[in-house]
Design an enzyme around this catalytic site. Structure first.
Site, PDB file in Angstrom:
ATOM      1  N   CYS A 290     -16.438  -5.163 -12.370  1.00 34.30           N
ATOM      2  CA  CYS A 290     -17.485  -6.188 -12.385  1.00 34.30           C
ATOM      3  C   CYS A 290     -18.130  -6.366 -13.753  1.00 34.30           C
ATOM      4  O   CYS A 290     -18.530  -7.476 -14.122  1.00 34.30           O
ATOM      5  CB  CYS A 290     -18.545  -5.885 -11.330  1.00 34.30           C
ATOM      6  SG  CYS A 290     -19.339  -4.273 -11.497  1.00 34.30           S
ATOM      7  N   HIS A 317     -23.889  -2.800 -10.174  1.00 31.45           N
ATOM      8  CA  HIS A 317     -23.141  -4.053 -10.039  1.00 31.45           C
ATOM      9  C   HIS A 317     -23.755  -5.045 -11.017  1.00 31.45           C
ATOM     10  O   HIS A 317     -24.917  -4.913 -11.398  1.00 31.45           O
ATOM     11  CB  HIS A 317     -23.186  -4.587  -8.614  1.00 31.45           C
ATOM     12  CG  HIS A 317     -22.271  -5.760  -8.393  1.00 31.45           C
ATOM     13  ND1 HIS A 317     -20.946  -5.739  -8.741  1.00 31.45           N
ATOM     14  CD2 HIS A 317     -22.497  -7.007  -7.880  1.00 31.45           C
ATOM     15  CE1 HIS A 317     -20.385  -6.896  -8.431  1.00 31.45           C
ATOM     16  NE2 HIS A 317     -21.308  -7.679  -7.917  1.00 31.45           N
ATOM     17  N   ASP A 334     -21.600 -14.918  -8.524  1.00 32.68           N
ATOM     18  CA  ASP A 334     -20.856 -13.658  -8.625  1.00 32.68           C
ATOM     19  C   ASP A 334     -19.376 -13.990  -8.716  1.00 32.68           C
ATOM     20  O   ASP A 334     -18.738 -14.330  -7.716  1.00 32.68           O
ATOM     21  CB  ASP A 334     -21.142 -12.775  -7.412  1.00 32.68           C
ATOM     22  CG  ASP A 334     -20.605 -11.353  -7.589  1.00 32.68           C
ATOM     23  OD1 ASP A 334     -19.557 -11.198  -8.235  1.00 32.68           O
ATOM     24  OD2 ASP A 334     -21.242 -10.409  -7.087  1.00 32.68           O
TER      25      ASP A 334
END
Length: 637
Positions: A290, A317, A334
């Site tokens: 990520c 994250h 995202d």
């Protein structure tokens, strides 16, 4: 097939796929020429994701390997030790000529792509250009104003965000985006929304072309541009690896201060995986988890002239926020999840116990935790890294320091926008259905270990060669029997029981059985304004055919002002299905290899509005199939 014919076949792929296949094929040839006695590098495992996805799945890739002299076995391609390296040299020269001819014809030049960073007796390959030749952004010195470790991390991350404003890097990033294609898709989707607003009198979501383009960018980035890496394939045998340790070798830590070392489960060899932060390097490697994903996606957003932030969750994250000019607010994006404007997904779907979420851009730093929680009081009780007053003052100090060189007009604009955001952050809201799903990026085991697993259906009907008889397949569903049937080429029947286990995606849908009327159908959940369900079909990679014609029976029943919209979708093609009975045929998808059928249910009146749009209504004892899909195929020319 001659070398020239193979090269011509490679050129029929997209520029990106062709370039990557050529890079890997040249590298394979060079490695063998340098060390012809090394049997390991003369064997390529079919299950190696790089070999499978970037060579074998590319037109001309398999032929090129065979032209080099590789012989195909059950699980690998092997170059016999008796094979002369002269053939390799010849094929390599043709591939390099292809590369050079592209440059001469105006293609964006690429620097050398064969870097091996050496560490004692082992190597790890950087899947990108020669990093010594990649221009790197040099940050100005960091002031280090705080002693608290948490505030130090915030200061460091805010400092790093200056890289997103590098104009040369932005220019380079923008060239990689297929902007014409994404803008065309965004325009089409915006017209669709505007038509629904006009015809169905639905609420105007106040979307602009920018908002639609963000959605398209998310989809392209996840599906085509960046690759997820839980653990790299073994460099020696292509097998699965597990994390062993972090490298402390200084020769590994030239371009990053984090290099993960993985041990192969099969041959016990070690493979190194560097975790890069430099944006210029990440534009070359295009893989990671990520952190790498959000870094590059935020850069892409900035390259398109949007205000974008790199958002860091202290619980491990990261993602992006983009400021929507039309909606006058920051929108959650995202790229790992292809998720747009679903900020409560982490708390609700992933079961995260949030503490601190900080957003960073070249212009400002902001605590945005409250946007991502529907229970501010619980989150506040978990925050213990410093007092709230100290955190607020630190953010104000950092923000004022960064903005002191800005024009008065820009500072005033940023201040007004910040005030509006702070007011918005004070409001708690409840999660919607799209925010109740778990994580999808990463392997199932990796997500499960983090407690971020999603209850997935996402069934894809994969059609292989053995399924196709006389260039035709049929897939059907019965609501009464609640099962799918897929007749295969070997006369076997693949049966999938229960409607939800054959769909690719659904929201607010269920199977309704009316005992008194002895009927059954699919409908949206009671009390919801809209429900949707989709089915996805695609040809297996080994099938040398494409779709010719689609025939669809898709029965639905409407009452009052109920609405069912059915669409057949593939890439940039979209066809509306208007019949409630009978069969519709179309050749609009001729030449494609995958498509999706999506149904959206809405409308109706009163407390039973959900019943006024029904899919596949039939009697409980019926043997008919109200959903029948027939696909005919043709050979790829």
């Amino acid at each position: 097939m001659s070398a020239e014919e193979v090269v011509s076949k490679l050129k029929t792929n997209s520029e990106q796929n062709c370039d990557e296949a050529v890079r890997l094929l040249v590298k394979i040839a060079e490695n063998i020429v340098k060390d012809p006695a090394n049997l390991k590098i003369r064997s390529l495992q079919k299950n190696n994701s790089t070999i499978k996805n970037k060579i074998l799945s590319v037109k001309g890739g398999l032929e090129c390997l065979k032209l080099m002299g590789f012989q195909e076995n059950e699980s690998s391609f092997t170059l016999p030790s008796t094979t002369s390296v002269e053939k390799l040299q010849e094929v390599k020269s043709c591939l390099l000529n292809l590369k050079n001819s592209d440059k001469q014809q105006g293609a964006v030049p690429k620097v050398k792509q064969d870097t091996i960073i050496k560490s004692n007796n082992s190597n790890f390959e950087v899947n990108g250009d020669d990093l010594d030749n990649v221009k790197r952004f040099v940050l100005p010195p960091l002031k280090k104003q705080f002693t608290n470790p948490f505030l130090q991390r915030i200061e460091t991350e805010f400092h790093r965000a200056l890289a997103f404003d590098d104009k040369e890097c932005q220019k380079r990033a923008k060239k990689l985006i297929p902007l014409d294609r994404l803008e065309k898709n965004a325009q089409r989707n915006l017209r669709y929304v505007q038509t629904r607003i006009k015809n169905e009198r639905v609420q105007d979501p106040e979307f602009s072309i920018q908002d639609m383009l963000v959605v398209e960018l998310l989809k392209w980035f996840k599906e085509e541009f960046f690759s997820w890496v839980d653990s790299p394939d073994c460099e020696s045998c292509g097998g699965n690896t597990v994390m062993s340790h972090m490298s402390s070798d200084k020769s590994d830590l030239v371009y990053t201060n984090r290099v993960e070392v993985y041990k192969c489960k099969t041959c016990n060899s070690f493979t190194k995986f560097p975790r890069f932060n430099d944006l210029n390097i990440l534009l070359e490697t295009r893989r990671g988890r990520c952190g790498e994903w959000a870094n590059v996606f935020t850069l892409f957003c900035c390259s398109l002239g949007w205000d974008a932030r790199y958002v860091v969750d202290e619980l491990d994250h990261v993602w992006t926020e983009v400021y929507s000019i039309t909606q006058k607010r920051w929108v959650h994006c995202d790229c790992c999840e292809n998720a747009y404007d679903t900020p409560l997904m982490y708390e609700t779907g992933w079961n995260k116990k949030l503490t601190y979420i900080i957003a960073y851009s070249p212009d400002e730093v902001q605590d945005v935790t409250w946007r991502y929680s529907s229970n501010h009081r619980e989150v506040l009780a978990r925050r213990n890294k410093c007092s709230e007053d100290i955190l607020v003052n630190a953010l104000i100090t950092l923000r004022n320091e960064r903005q002191k060189s800005f024009s008065t007009t820009k500072r005033d604009y940023l201040t007004k926008r910040l005030v509006a955001e702070l007011i918005d952050l004070m409001v708690e809201r409840k999660p919607n259905d799209n925010e109740k799903f778990g994580r999808i990026s990463g392997s199932k085991e990796w997500r499960s270990a983090r407690g971020e697993i999603k209850n997935e259906n996402m069934y894809v009907w994969i059609i292989s060669s053995k399924h196709i008889v006389n260039n035709k397949v049929t897939i059907k569903y019965s609501t009464a029997l609640d099962k799918y049937e897929f007749v295969k080429g070997d006369d076997g029947v693949l049966i999938v029981n229960e409607w939800q286990y054959g769909v690719y995606d659904f929201s607010n849908m269920f199977r309704k059985e009316e005992k008194d009327w002895k009927t059954v159908y699919l409908a949206r959940n009671e009390g919801t304004d809209q429900g949707s369900v989709s089915w996805k079909f695609e040809l297996d990679k080994g099938v040398r055919k494409c779709i010719d014609n689609l025939s669809l029976k898709f029965n639905y029943q409407l009452y009052e002002n109920g609405v069912v919209q059915v669409q057949l979708i593939s890439d940039n093609k979209c066809v509306d299905f208007h019949n409630t009975e009978g069969v519709v045929e179309t050749q609009a998808f001729s030449g494609v290899r995958h498509f999706t059928i999506k149904a959206t249910l809405s409308g109706g009146k009163g407390s039973v509005a959900w019943q006024h749009a029904q899919l596949f209504r039939q009697s409980c004892d019926s043997k008919d199939f109200p959903f029948v899909l027939c696909v005919t195929f043709k050979n790829v020319e």
